[in-house]
Design a protein around this motif. Structure first.
Motif, PDB file in Angstrom:
ATOM      1  N   ILE A 133      23.314   1.926  13.168  1.00 30.25           N
ATOM      2  CA  ILE A 133      23.798   2.506  11.920  1.00 30.25           C
ATOM      3  C   ILE A 133      22.632   2.807  10.979  1.00 30.25           C
ATOM      4  N   ASP A 134      21.433   2.288  11.279  1.00 33.98           N
ATOM      5  CA  ASP A 134      20.233   2.614  10.489  1.00 33.98           C
ATOM      6  C   ASP A 134      19.824   4.071  10.664  1.00 33.98           C
TER       7      ASP A 134
ATOM      8  N   MET B 123      23.644   8.740  12.765  1.00 35.39           N
ATOM      9  CA  MET B 123      24.723   7.858  13.191  1.00 35.39           C
ATOM     10  C   MET B 123      25.544   7.377  11.999  1.00 35.39           C
ATOM     11  N   ALA B 124      24.872   7.105  10.890  1.00 39.89           N
ATOM     12  CA  ALA B 124      25.574   6.648   9.692  1.00 39.89           C
ATOM     13  C   ALA B 124      26.551   7.705   9.192  1.00 39.89           C
ATOM     14  N   GLU B 125      26.104   8.954   9.152  1.00 42.42           N
ATOM     15  CA  GLU B 125      26.975  10.034   8.691  1.00 42.42           C
ATOM     16  C   GLU B 125      28.113  10.283   9.683  1.00 42.42           C
ATOM     17  N   LEU B 126      27.804  10.205  10.969  1.00 48.45           N
ATOM     18  CA  LEU B 126      28.831  10.387  11.996  1.00 48.45           C
ATOM     19  C   LEU B 126      29.893   9.291  11.877  1.00 48.45           C
ATOM     20  N   ALA B 127      29.445   8.044  11.674  1.00 43.17           N
ATOM     21  CA  ALA B 127      30.374   6.915  11.539  1.00 43.17           C
ATOM     22  C   ALA B 127      31.257   7.083  10.313  1.00 43.17           C
ATOM     23  N   TYR B 128      30.675   7.556   9.219  1.00 43.27           N
ATOM     24  CA  TYR B 128      31.453   7.768   7.995  1.00 43.27           C
ATOM     25  C   TYR B 128      32.580   8.771   8.235  1.00 43.27           C
TER      26      TYR B 128
ATOM     27  N   SER C 116      38.260  10.305   9.201  1.00 38.67           N
ATOM     28  CA  SER C 116      39.215  11.038  10.037  1.00 38.67           C
ATOM     29  C   SER C 116      40.272  10.091  10.602  1.00 38.67           C
ATOM     30  N   ALA C 117      39.830   8.916  11.061  1.00 41.71           N
ATOM     31  CA  ALA C 117      40.774   7.951  11.624  1.00 41.71           C
ATOM     32  C   ALA C 117      41.706   7.403  10.546  1.00 41.71           C
ATOM     33  N   ARG C 118      41.161   7.109   9.369  1.00 38.77           N
ATOM     34  CA  ARG C 118      41.976   6.558   8.282  1.00 38.77           C
ATOM     35  C   ARG C 118      43.059   7.544   7.856  1.00 38.77           C
ATOM     36  N   ALA C 119      42.730   8.846   7.861  1.00 37.80           N
ATOM     37  CA  ALA C 119      43.709   9.864   7.487  1.00 37.80           C
ATOM     38  C   ALA C 119      44.886   9.897   8.455  1.00 37.80           C
ATOM     39  N   ARG C 120      44.684   9.366   9.660  1.00 32.30           N
ATOM     40  CA  ARG C 120      45.752   9.332  10.659  1.00 32.30           C
ATOM     41  C   ARG C 120      46.364   7.939  10.803  1.00 32.30           C
ATOM     42  N   GLY C 121      46.017   7.015   9.893  1.00 34.79           N
ATOM     43  CA  GLY C 121      46.625   5.695   9.902  1.00 34.79           C
ATOM     44  C   GLY C 121      45.927   4.667  10.767  1.00 34.79           C
ATOM     45  N   TYR C 122      44.676   4.941  11.159  1.00 37.58           N
ATOM     46  CA  TYR C 122      43.922   4.008  11.999  1.00 37.58           C
ATOM     47  C   TYR C 122      42.696   3.497  11.236  1.00 37.58           C
ATOM     48  N   ASN C 123      42.256   2.308  11.586  1.00 37.10           N
ATOM     49  CA  ASN C 123      41.030   1.750  11.036  1.00 37.10           C
ATOM     50  C   ASN C 123      39.959   1.697  12.117  1.00 37.10           C
ATOM     51  N   ILE C 124      38.716   1.627  11.675  1.00 33.88           N
ATOM     52  CA  ILE C 124      37.568   1.625  12.587  1.00 33.88           C
ATOM     53  C   ILE C 124      36.962   0.221  12.676  1.00 33.88           C
ATOM     54  N   MET C 125      36.665  -0.198  13.898  1.00 36.36           N
ATOM     55  CA  MET C 125      35.874  -1.414  14.123  1.00 36.36           C
ATOM     56  C   MET C 125      34.511  -0.957  14.652  1.00 36.36           C
ATOM     57  N   LEU C 126      33.474  -1.136  13.833  1.00 29.40           N
ATOM     58  CA  LEU C 126      32.147  -0.592  14.138  1.00 29.40           C
ATOM     59  C   LEU C 126      31.271  -1.612  14.846  1.00 29.40           C
TER      60      LEU C 126
ATOM     61  N   LYS D 225      28.302  16.781  11.669  1.00 30.06           N
ATOM     62  CA  LYS D 225      28.795  15.433  11.928  1.00 30.06           C
ATOM     63  C   LYS D 225      30.291  15.338  11.645  1.00 30.06           C
ATOM     64  N   ARG D 226      30.724  16.034  10.597  1.00 33.34           N
ATOM     65  CA  ARG D 226      32.146  15.986  10.231  1.00 33.34           C
ATOM     66  C   ARG D 226      33.008  16.599  11.332  1.00 33.34           C
ATOM     67  N   ASP D 227      32.639  17.791  11.806  1.00 40.91           N
ATOM     68  CA  ASP D 227      33.436  18.448  12.845  1.00 40.91           C
ATOM     69  C   ASP D 227      33.416  17.652  14.146  1.00 40.91           C
ATOM     70  N   MET D 228      32.255  17.087  14.469  1.00 43.02           N
ATOM     71  CA  MET D 228      32.143  16.299  15.696  1.00 43.02           C
ATOM     72  C   MET D 228      33.070  15.089  15.636  1.00 43.02           C
ATOM     73  N   ALA D 229      33.041  14.382  14.503  1.00 42.52           N
ATOM     74  CA  ALA D 229      33.884  13.193  14.348  1.00 42.52           C
ATOM     75  C   ALA D 229      35.366  13.567  14.334  1.00 42.52           C
ATOM     76  N   LEU D 230      35.696  14.624  13.594  1.00 44.64           N
ATOM     77  CA  LEU D 230      37.093  15.039  13.471  1.00 44.64           C
ATOM     78  C   LEU D 230      37.679  15.423  14.824  1.00 44.64           C
ATOM     79  N   GLN D 231      36.942  16.210  15.597  1.00 40.30           N
ATOM     80  CA  GLN D 231      37.463  16.639  16.892  1.00 40.30           C
ATOM     81  C   GLN D 231      37.543  15.480  17.873  1.00 40.30           C
ATOM     82  N   ALA D 232      36.568  14.569  17.813  1.00 42.42           N
ATOM     83  CA  ALA D 232      36.605  13.403  18.701  1.00 42.42           C
ATOM     84  C   ALA D 232      37.817  12.532  18.393  1.00 42.42           C
TER      85      ALA D 232
END
Length: 344
Positions: free
Chosen positions: A71-72, A76-81, A86-96, A293-300
């Protein structure tokens, strides 16, 4: 210490357990004033949902595991964000999980997530070969890989056209009049091999002599770019432009150039790759290849939720198109180049 339950809230409010439950679920049977009073009381008492019990009933944890090398790393930090949003908007949480540079730790992280019964996993793999090592777990849990190009594997992935991005940067430098262009950075993963291939193809198409300085590291970092650039600047400056394999390596080069009194772009033009947020800072102002990073995360996340919620089988290879972000780290060498740059 005892957790606050719905029965505790109901007792404090002087209502039934079912009334509190309906208020929290948004049932139309509960009036607005009553719902707001009960929700306020839940906050005051510190009530939280029992997600473990809920997951046993629903057979779903509403958790997505995300594994990144570090995450340093700004990318990767921006991708994780963006993955979390994206996951939260669909009702899911992330475990990093950070896998670090150790392939064993990467496997441990994936094993941990599978044991925690996450509904799915998003993984930025350490290297191409690690996907095979993770297969016993990714066959059990819906998984989508990010960033690394896995076009030759039956695995779902979202990546960027890395070769095309490097070629795009070379076209821009060539249009500015640069003919001695050095490629700077690592080639130890498929992603970076593709970027180097894009550079080499551009050199061949443009009649240029390839010049590659490879730090042979397993990860990209400002520190790695700085050390490599210090060694590079010990030799005569017989090139006019540098294409860095990542923005982090480019930032390391900028630091080394500053220490040597080497002016960017007056003495050396520089293009990065990734478009991390630091690249746009005024003192850096780095021209770079953007991979969203946003599009990559959203589509994934969308691909992964298709697997989780609809049971979609098979795999998807999604390749995003890069773009060039022109800033102030490049200088035209000719009048024609100045016109191509679009600057005054």
């Amino acid at each position: 210490m005892k957790s606050v339950t719905l029965k505790d809230v109901a007792r404090a409010a002087g209502v039934s357990y079912s009334t509190v439950s309906r208020a929290l679920s948004g049932s139309p049977q509960i009036g607005r004033d009553t719902r707001e009073r009960l929700l306020r009381l839940c906050d005051e008492m510190g009530y939280t949902k029992n997600y473990v019990a809920r997951s046993m009933v629903m057979r779903r944890t509403e958790l997505i595991g995300l594994v990144v090398p570090s995450i340093d790393n700004p990318f990767m930090a921006e991708l994780a964000y963006h993955a979390e949003m994206s996951a939260r908007a669909r009702g899911y949480n992330i475990m990093l999980c950070n896998s670090g540079p150790d392939l064993r730790q990467e496997k441990t992280a994936v094993k941990l997530l599978a044991g925690r019964q996450v509904d799915g996993m998003l993984i930025v793999p350490q290297e191409h070969q690690s996907c095979a090592e993770l297969q016993p777990y990714t066959e059990q849990v819906p998984t989508v890989f990010l960033s690394e190009d896995l076009r030759d594997a039956p695995l779902s992935c979202v990546t960027t056209d890395n070769a095309g991005g490097a070629y795009l940067a070379m076209e821009y430098l060539h249009s500015l009049g640069h003919r001695e262009i050095l490629y700077f950075g690592r080639r130890s993963s498929v992603t970076h091999q593709l970027r180097a291939q894009g550079y080499l193809r551009a050199c061949r198409d443009m009649g240029l002599t390839p010049r590659i300085v490879d730090n042979a590291q397993s990860s990209s970092s400002v520190a790695g770019g700085y050390q490599l650039a210090r060694e590079l600047f010990e030799k005569p400056l017989d090139y006019t432009a540098v294409l860095a394999s990542t923005d982090s390596n480019a930032l390391g080069l900028l630091r080394a150039a500053d220490e040597r009194g080497l002016r960017i772009p007056e003495q050396l033009s520089l293009v990065g790759f990734d478009n991390i947020s630091a690249a746009a800072m005024p003192r850096i102002d780095l021209t770079t290849v953007e991979q969203s990073k946003r599009d990559m995360a959203l589509q994934a996340v969308e691909i992964l939720l298709d697997k989780i919620e609809r049971g979609t089988q098979g795999y998807v290879h999604q390749v995003l198109l890069p773009s060039l972000v022109k800033r102030g780290s490049c200088r035209p060498l000719t009048a024609a180049g100045a016109a191509a740059d679009g600057r005054p």
